[in-house]
Motif scaffolding. Sequence first.
Motif, PDB file in Angstrom:
ATOM      1  N   LEU B  85      48.281  29.759  11.816  1.00  0.00           N
ATOM      2  CA  LEU B  85      47.257  29.434  10.383  1.00  0.00           C
ATOM      3  C   LEU B  85      46.180  30.412  10.444  1.00  0.00           C
ATOM      4  N   ILE B  86      45.741  30.886  11.768  1.00  0.00           N
ATOM      5  CA  ILE B  86      44.624  31.702  11.216  1.00  0.00           C
ATOM      6  C   ILE B  86      45.128  33.327  11.558  1.00  0.00           C
ATOM      7  N   LYS B  87      46.306  33.400  11.591  1.00  0.00           N
ATOM      8  CA  LYS B  87      46.793  34.945  11.498  1.00  0.00           C
ATOM      9  C   LYS B  87      46.663  35.235   9.951  1.00  0.00           C
ATOM     10  N   THR B  88      46.249  36.640   9.910  1.00  0.00           N
ATOM     11  CA  THR B  88      46.404  37.347   8.465  1.00  0.00           C
ATOM     12  C   THR B  88      47.754  36.932   7.929  1.00  0.00           C
ATOM     13  N   PRO B  89      47.633  36.243   6.748  1.00  0.00           N
ATOM     14  CA  PRO B  89      48.647  36.024   5.967  1.00  0.00           C
ATOM     15  C   PRO B  89      49.463  37.282   5.363  1.00  0.00           C
ATOM     16  N   SER B  90      50.940  37.103   5.471  1.00  0.00           N
ATOM     17  CA  SER B  90      51.486  38.467   4.732  1.00  0.00           C
ATOM     18  C   SER B  90      51.696  38.086   3.345  1.00  0.00           C
ATOM     19  N   ALA B  91      52.027  39.250   2.570  1.00  0.00           N
ATOM     20  CA  ALA B  91      51.870  39.260   1.297  1.00  0.00           C
ATOM     21  C   ALA B  91      52.939  38.268   0.767  1.00  0.00           C
ATOM     22  N   ASP B  92      52.557  37.661  -0.647  1.00  0.00           N
ATOM     23  CA  ASP B  92      53.291  36.749  -1.098  1.00  0.00           C
ATOM     24  C   ASP B  92      54.556  37.514  -1.699  1.00  0.00           C
ATOM     25  N   LYS B  93      55.915  36.566  -1.648  1.00  0.00           N
ATOM     26  CA  LYS B  93      56.924  37.294  -1.952  1.00  0.00           C
ATOM     27  C   LYS B  93      57.490  36.721  -3.082  1.00  0.00           C
ATOM     28  N   LEU B  94      57.985  37.207  -3.998  1.00  0.00           N
ATOM     29  CA  LEU B  94      58.376  36.768  -5.470  1.00  0.00           C
ATOM     30  C   LEU B  94      60.062  37.216  -5.452  1.00  0.00           C
ATOM     31  N   ARG B  95      60.845  36.420  -5.291  1.00  0.00           N
ATOM     32  CA  ARG B  95      62.295  36.925  -5.477  1.00  0.00           C
ATOM     33  C   ARG B  95      62.861  36.037  -6.754  1.00  0.00           C
ATOM     34  N   SER B  96      63.296  37.047  -7.773  1.00  0.00           N
ATOM     35  CA  SER B  96      63.842  36.402  -9.032  1.00  0.00           C
ATOM     36  C   SER B  96      65.145  37.068  -9.336  1.00  0.00           C
ATOM     37  N   ASP B  97      66.168  36.532  -9.253  1.00  0.00           N
ATOM     38  CA  ASP B  97      67.374  37.236  -9.852  1.00  0.00           C
ATOM     39  C   ASP B  97      67.458  37.274 -11.524  1.00  0.00           C
ATOM     40  N   LEU B  98      66.665  36.401 -11.962  1.00  0.00           N
ATOM     41  CA  LEU B  98      66.459  36.400 -13.457  1.00  0.00           C
ATOM     42  C   LEU B  98      65.716  37.733 -13.705  1.00  0.00           C
ATOM     43  N   MET B  99      64.742  38.028 -13.018  1.00  0.00           N
ATOM     44  CA  MET B  99      63.919  39.152 -13.557  1.00  0.00           C
ATOM     45  C   MET B  99      64.871  40.455 -13.146  1.00  0.00           C
ATOM     46  N   PHE B 100      65.355  40.769 -12.339  1.00  0.00           N
ATOM     47  CA  PHE B 100      66.526  41.933 -11.992  1.00  0.00           C
ATOM     48  C   PHE B 100      67.379  42.075 -13.315  1.00  0.00           C
ATOM     49  N   ILE B 101      67.930  40.768 -13.500  1.00  0.00           N
ATOM     50  CA  ILE B 101      68.928  40.782 -14.834  1.00  0.00           C
ATOM     51  C   ILE B 101      68.229  41.192 -16.076  1.00  0.00           C
ATOM     52  N   LEU B 102      66.951  40.478 -16.194  1.00  0.00           N
ATOM     53  CA  LEU B 102      66.314  40.861 -17.533  1.00  0.00           C
ATOM     54  C   LEU B 102      65.770  42.261 -17.545  1.00  0.00           C
ATOM     55  N   SER B 103      65.802  42.982 -16.518  1.00  0.00           N
ATOM     56  CA  SER B 103      65.327  44.258 -16.615  1.00  0.00           C
ATOM     57  C   SER B 103      66.197  45.071 -17.032  1.00  0.00           C
ATOM     58  N   PHE B 104      67.564  44.522 -17.215  1.00  0.00           N
ATOM     59  CA  PHE B 104      68.754  45.199 -18.005  1.00  0.00           C
ATOM     60  C   PHE B 104      68.902  44.297 -19.044  1.00  0.00           C
ATOM     61  N   GLY B 105      68.037  43.596 -19.686  1.00  0.00           N
ATOM     62  CA  GLY B 105      68.210  42.653 -20.745  1.00  0.00           C
ATOM     63  C   GLY B 105      68.554  43.255 -21.870  1.00  0.00           C
ATOM     64  N   HIS B 106      68.174  44.214 -22.124  1.00  0.00           N
ATOM     65  CA  HIS B 106      68.582  44.898 -23.515  1.00  0.00           C
ATOM     66  C   HIS B 106      69.847  45.411 -23.467  1.00  0.00           C
ATOM     67  N   LEU B 107      70.666  45.519 -22.434  1.00  0.00           N
ATOM     68  CA  LEU B 107      71.937  45.753 -22.297  1.00  0.00           C
ATOM     69  C   LEU B 107      72.934  44.762 -22.292  1.00  0.00           C
ATOM     70  N   LEU B 108      72.413  43.539 -22.431  1.00  0.00           N
ATOM     71  CA  LEU B 108      73.235  42.297 -22.317  1.00  0.00           C
ATOM     72  C   LEU B 108      73.488  41.725 -23.592  1.00  0.00           C
ATOM     73  N   PRO B 109      74.646  40.968 -23.729  1.00  0.00           N
ATOM     74  CA  PRO B 109      75.002  40.411 -24.908  1.00  0.00           C
ATOM     75  C   PRO B 109      73.737  39.400 -25.620  1.00  0.00           C
ATOM     76  N   PRO B 110      73.378  39.635 -26.499  1.00  0.00           N
ATOM     77  CA  PRO B 110      72.099  38.935 -27.243  1.00  0.00           C
ATOM     78  C   PRO B 110      72.176  37.289 -26.986  1.00  0.00           C
ATOM     79  N   ARG B 111      73.368  36.749 -27.490  1.00  0.00           N
ATOM     80  CA  ARG B 111      73.485  35.270 -27.331  1.00  0.00           C
ATOM     81  C   ARG B 111      73.186  34.939 -25.792  1.00  0.00           C
TER      82      ARG B 111
END
Lengths: 180, 180
Positions: B85-111
């Motif tokens: 608990l008293i160790k310096t905490p490592s950086a927060d990690k956010l993993r999101s498949d959705l965000m990876f996918i949405l970074s190509f969002g404009h290339l996906l079928p709109p619906r």
Amino acid sequence: MIDVKTLCLGVLSRGDASGYEIRKEFEEGPLSHFSDAGFGSIYPALKRLLDDGQIVMLPHNGDGRPDKKLYRITPSGRHALYQSLIKTPSADKLRSDLMFILSFGHLLPPRHLDRIIGDRISDYRQMIATLEVEGSTAHRTPGERFVEGMGLAIYRAVAGYLEEHRHELVAAALMESQVA
Amino acid sequence: MIDVKTLCLGVLSRGDASGYEIRKEFEEGPLSHFSDAGFGSIYPALKRLLDDGQIVMLPHNGDGRPDKKLYRITPSGRHALYQSLIKTPSADKLRSDLMFILSFGHLLPPRHLDRIIGDRISDYRQMIATLEVEGSTAHRTPGERFVEGMGLAIYRAVAGYLEEHRHELVAAALMESQVA
DNA sequence: GTATGCATGTAATTAGTTACATGATTCT
DNA sequence: AGAATCATGTAACTAATTACATGCATAC
């Protein structure tokens, strides 16, 4: 969860790149906020993609430096990437050592507690400032802008929450330390 | 990053529990928003903690059901937890498949794009509603309240951002699909 | 009678991290 | 001269996931 191979395909779908450049994307680019990959996973992934014919290596582009290997995605690779993109995405995952620690926050030395929260606020404020500059300069695809905006929104929410509630937790820790 | 052993110690520091109960904590409790552990990692972790003397097994509490094994943290275990608990905490990690996918969002079928964003908004709104009820009923330590509040703040930020910017991305995808 | 929840665990696989190993170039 | 950045890769290790394997109790 999307694996490193797919992550690499994603980067390469925007243009040829070396392993080193791919890693930079995950460290600095819009993808960095929600994905992660180091050399130790990128190089083996590239090798497997090469074996699978989803990428090809471009024979040295004679820019002086000989060692650099540029990779290019193949139609087969684009197909594989597209298949990954249209799969139902798994749930977002948020891992935070700090939050685990803070769930015991009231049991920690108040000064220590206050310091680790303050440090994290600074980290986030720094990231927010960087993103705000980048957002207005770097040119992004609509998808990238969307993702970068989401990163910014989350970082602001976290920094804001930490700032607003920091004193509550430190106060609880102070009370606890006086009882003990 | 904090490992599953430490996560288990954290849960046990609040009271005796079985492997099954520990997992429930990671699925439902305040820790669930920022940590994750399934049976496949909890049981091996408990075994190692037992070997290391950081927890002990309580000889069957005769509540009818015989198979349940309750674990209790030892002073050595508390010490190990505190060190983590008293160790310096490592950086927060956010993993999101959705965000990876949405970074190509404009290339996906709109619906398709519109649907996956809409689904995710529903998921988050559901979680927010659950948390709002729990927050007022379940009793929590100050640390747990803090962490739960953070979870809520983040979920609201994500849901809000998705709602506000959804149409921008879908519009870009529509334009893209008309060009192609 | 069927599904869900309670309850434990192992084995095989997969993935990822860390440390190691090397070396050129560019900036200060 | 020294630090930082560019650049690639392997080997050993650690960890986590997934599938398997079992069985009782309770609720519907």
